[in-house]
Design an enzyme around this catalytic site. Structure first.
Site, PDB file in Angstrom:
ATOM      1  N   GLY A 163       6.878  -0.280 -12.211  1.00 32.28           N
ATOM      2  CA  GLY A 163       5.983  -1.271 -12.814  1.00 32.28           C
ATOM      3  C   GLY A 163       5.645  -2.347 -11.805  1.00 32.28           C
ATOM      4  O   GLY A 163       6.448  -2.689 -10.935  1.00 32.28           O
TER       5      GLY A 163
ATOM      6  N   GLY B  24      -0.444   2.127 -14.254  1.00 24.93           N
ATOM      7  CA  GLY B  24       0.106   1.725 -12.950  1.00 24.93           C
ATOM      8  C   GLY B  24       1.561   2.115 -12.768  1.00 24.93           C
ATOM      9  O   GLY B  24       2.253   1.547 -11.927  1.00 24.93           O
TER      10      GLY B  24
ATOM     11  N   LYS C  27      12.920   8.316  -1.506  1.00 25.71           N
ATOM     12  CA  LYS C  27      13.939   7.340  -1.922  1.00 25.71           C
ATOM     13  C   LYS C  27      15.341   7.822  -1.520  1.00 25.71           C
ATOM     14  O   LYS C  27      16.172   7.044  -1.055  1.00 25.71           O
ATOM     15  CB  LYS C  27      13.871   7.118  -3.435  1.00 25.71           C
ATOM     16  CG  LYS C  27      12.603   6.408  -3.855  1.00 25.71           C
ATOM     17  CD  LYS C  27      12.467   6.339  -5.358  1.00 25.71           C
ATOM     18  CE  LYS C  27      11.143   5.669  -5.716  1.00 25.71           C
ATOM     19  NZ  LYS C  27      10.819   5.745  -7.124  1.00 25.71           N
TER      20      LYS C  27
ATOM     21  N   THR D 145       0.875  -1.180   0.000  1.00 29.58           N
ATOM     22  CA  THR D 145       0.000   0.000   0.000  1.00 29.58           C
ATOM     23  C   THR D 145       0.913   1.231   0.000  1.00 29.58           C
ATOM     24  O   THR D 145       2.138   1.104   0.061  1.00 29.58           O
ATOM     25  CB  THR D 145      -0.871   0.073   1.272  1.00 29.58           C
ATOM     26  OG1 THR D 145      -0.075   0.565   2.362  1.00 29.58           O
ATOM     27  CG2 THR D 145      -1.425  -1.278   1.672  1.00 29.58           C
TER      28      THR D 145
ATOM     29  N   VAL E 272      13.390   1.634  -3.296  1.00 29.83           N
ATOM     30  CA  VAL E 272      14.154   2.447  -4.258  1.00 29.83           C
ATOM     31  C   VAL E 272      14.400   1.604  -5.514  1.00 29.83           C
ATOM     32  O   VAL E 272      14.912   0.486  -5.419  1.00 29.83           O
ATOM     33  CB  VAL E 272      15.520   2.876  -3.678  1.00 29.83           C
ATOM     34  CG1 VAL E 272      16.233   3.829  -4.643  1.00 29.83           C
ATOM     35  CG2 VAL E 272      15.375   3.527  -2.310  1.00 29.83           C
TER      36      VAL E 272
ATOM     37  N   GLU F 285      13.686  -3.694  -0.163  1.00 28.90           N
ATOM     38  CA  GLU F 285      14.476  -3.425  -1.372  1.00 28.90           C
ATOM     39  C   GLU F 285      13.677  -2.616  -2.399  1.00 28.90           C
ATOM     40  O   GLU F 285      14.243  -1.790  -3.120  1.00 28.90           O
ATOM     41  CB  GLU F 285      14.947  -4.755  -1.985  1.00 28.90           C
ATOM     42  CG  GLU F 285      15.830  -4.620  -3.201  1.00 28.90           C
ATOM     43  CD  GLU F 285      17.068  -3.741  -2.983  1.00 28.90           C
ATOM     44  OE1 GLU F 285      17.957  -4.159  -2.256  1.00 28.90           O
ATOM     45  OE2 GLU F 285      17.119  -2.627  -3.550  1.00 28.90           O
TER      46      GLU F 285
ATOM     47  N   LEU G  52      15.161  -3.219  -8.734  1.00 30.80           N
ATOM     48  CA  LEU G  52      16.630  -3.118  -8.895  1.00 30.80           C
ATOM     49  C   LEU G  52      17.323  -3.187  -7.527  1.00 30.80           C
ATOM     50  O   LEU G  52      16.803  -2.658  -6.539  1.00 30.80           O
ATOM     51  CB  LEU G  52      17.001  -1.786  -9.576  1.00 30.80           C
ATOM     52  CG  LEU G  52      16.473  -1.567 -10.993  1.00 30.80           C
ATOM     53  CD1 LEU G  52      16.826  -0.163 -11.481  1.00 30.80           C
ATOM     54  CD2 LEU G  52      17.059  -2.600 -11.947  1.00 30.80           C
TER      55      LEU G  52
ATOM     56  N   ASP H 183       8.109  11.570  -3.719  1.00 28.69           N
ATOM     57  CA  ASP H 183       8.444  10.149  -3.847  1.00 28.69           C
ATOM     58  C   ASP H 183       9.956   9.968  -4.038  1.00 28.69           C
ATOM     59  O   ASP H 183      10.572   9.103  -3.408  1.00 28.69           O
ATOM     60  CB  ASP H 183       7.654   9.543  -5.018  1.00 28.69           C
ATOM     61  CG  ASP H 183       7.875   8.052  -5.132  1.00 28.69           C
ATOM     62  OD1 ASP H 183       7.523   7.333  -4.175  1.00 28.69           O
ATOM     63  OD2 ASP H 183       8.430   7.602  -6.153  1.00 28.69           O
TER      64      ASP H 183
END
Ligand code: NAP
Length: 368
Positions: A342, A209, A227, A99, A153, A150, A157, A223
């Protein structure tokens, strides 16, 4: 002769958030359940599902018809629903947060008190106050439980772990720079290449999305700022969210609006960005950059003109791009690049964190 016997490790997963990432995670787990049992001795069971209003529990684990079962059998959500359900059960429990809820992040200490490991794609818990951050880690240590994030960020990756490992191995980190947001990367790549209003690109990204549930979380720079703060704290810095210099692409009058009101007036974003685009030199493109200067303890989020042939200028699609500079990587940075947003890559990153905890809690017996 000593025989090593591996016991099947049953993991009970309690999933919060059934949106883009959450529902993809369910599919990935159900599709790979057999693989984990046969190859790794791990039996993953999703025994709890919750969205913002409803909750469903099933001690045998949900199956492919979960959407219909959730629609028919879920009940109104209570804060303690999962604790009551799991109480007395000695199985390993992992609460997975898919969420963007602040309320749920503030609830992690209670989950941990009740014996849940936590895996999260939600950046908020790691970017609340430094004292919340520190207290959470003390509690985790006391309870001997894990917290994996993980996907905070770069989606799937391996950025957090790379920075953490460098810091923990005594390496002095200098800086982490790059395109931190796959969503903003996608939007500005298209905006630089196509003659389309920026607002149309945002709506398209939202539909696919690629953005946060509220795209203002991306456009405000918050956002990316979160990060940067996650990585800054991973590098050992003690900083607060307010210490970050953030360029906000959302004009003040659109900030307090509801999500629907914002969407209705979204064309208001277009004018100032068209102006920035018109000021570019022919060999430049716009890129949304995050810069963490570990030595000077500064964190900056900004939209900048960069050369087309630079690494950031050459990015395509929703690629994330991170350059890590440190003692060993001073002249030639450690570069991590790839799909940075994604639902599929993010869900896979969550699954990889779940497997990490499952393996760490696996018991191996020696039979004499
Ligand atoms: N999508 C990406 O590419 C990506 C990449 C990296 C990280 N993430 C992170 O992944 C998280 C989820 O993103 P998403 O795209 O899947 O969002 P989403 O599609 O909007 O789904 C959010 C889900 O969370 C539920 N929810 C909200 N508050 C809740 C609460 N208090 N308790 C339980 N459930 C609650 C919502 O329920 P309702 O439907 O009832 O409101 C919905 O099911 C975010 O933190 C995001 O930053 C996403």
């Amino acid at each position: 002769m000593h025989l090593i016997q591996q016991q099947m490790n049953t993991i009970h997963i309690y999933l919060f958030g059934l949106g883009n990432v959450g529902s993809t995670l369910i599919k990935q787990i159900l599709d790979s359940q057999q693989f984990f049992k046969e190859n790794q001795g791990i039996d993953l069971k999703i025994v709890g599902l919750a969205n913002s209003k409803k909750v469903l529990t099933d001690k045998d684990g949900i199956s492919k018809d979960w959407k219909e079962v959730f629609a028919e059998q879920s009940v109104t959500r209570n804060a303690d629903h999962f604790y009551r359900f799991s109480s007395g059960d000695l199985t390993i429990r992992i609460a997975v947060d898919a969420t963007a809820s602040k309320e749920l992040s503030q609830f992690y200490p209670e989950l941990i008190e009740h014996g849940f490991h936590v895996v999260t794609a939600n950046k908020i818990a790691n970017t609340l106050s430094q004292s919340f951050y520190d207290d959470l880690r003390i509690l985790l240590q006391e309870k001997e439980l894990s917290f994996e994030y993980e996907t905070n960020v770069g989606a799937g990756l391996p950025i957090v772990e790379t920075v953490r490992n460098l810091h923990k191995s005594g390496e002095q980190l200098f800086a982490v720079n790059g395109v931190f947001s796959g969503s903003l990367g996608y939007m500005f790549n298209r905006f630089s290449q196509e003659e389309v209003p920026f607002s149309e690109i945002v709506l398209d990204a939202l539909k696919n999305g690629f953005t946060e549930p509220d795209p203002r979380e991306d456009l405000s720079g918050n956002d990316v700022a979160r990060k940067l703060l996650v990585l800054a704290r991973e590098s050992g810095l003690k900083l607060e969210f307010n210490d970050i210099a953030i360029e906000n692409l959302v004009m003040p009058e659109l900030r307090p609006a509801s999500l629907n009101q914002f969407i209705d007036q979204i064309e208001k974003l277009d004018h100032s960005l068209e102006e920035k685009k018109s000021q570019l030199q022919p060999d430049e493109v716009l890129r949304h950059l995050g810069q963490l200067d570990v030595l000077n303890k500064t964190l900056t989020v900004s939209l900048q003109a960069v050369k087309k042939e630079s690494p950031a200028g050459q990015l395509q699609g929703s690629d994330g791009f991170f350059e890590i500079y440190s003692e060993s990587y001073a002249a030639h940075p450690l570069v991590i690049k790839g799909a940075g947003a994604g639902k599929a890559v993010t869900a896979r990153g969550l699954l990889s964190d779940i497997i990490k905890i499952s393996k760490a809690t696996k018991k191996v017996f020696q039979v004499i």
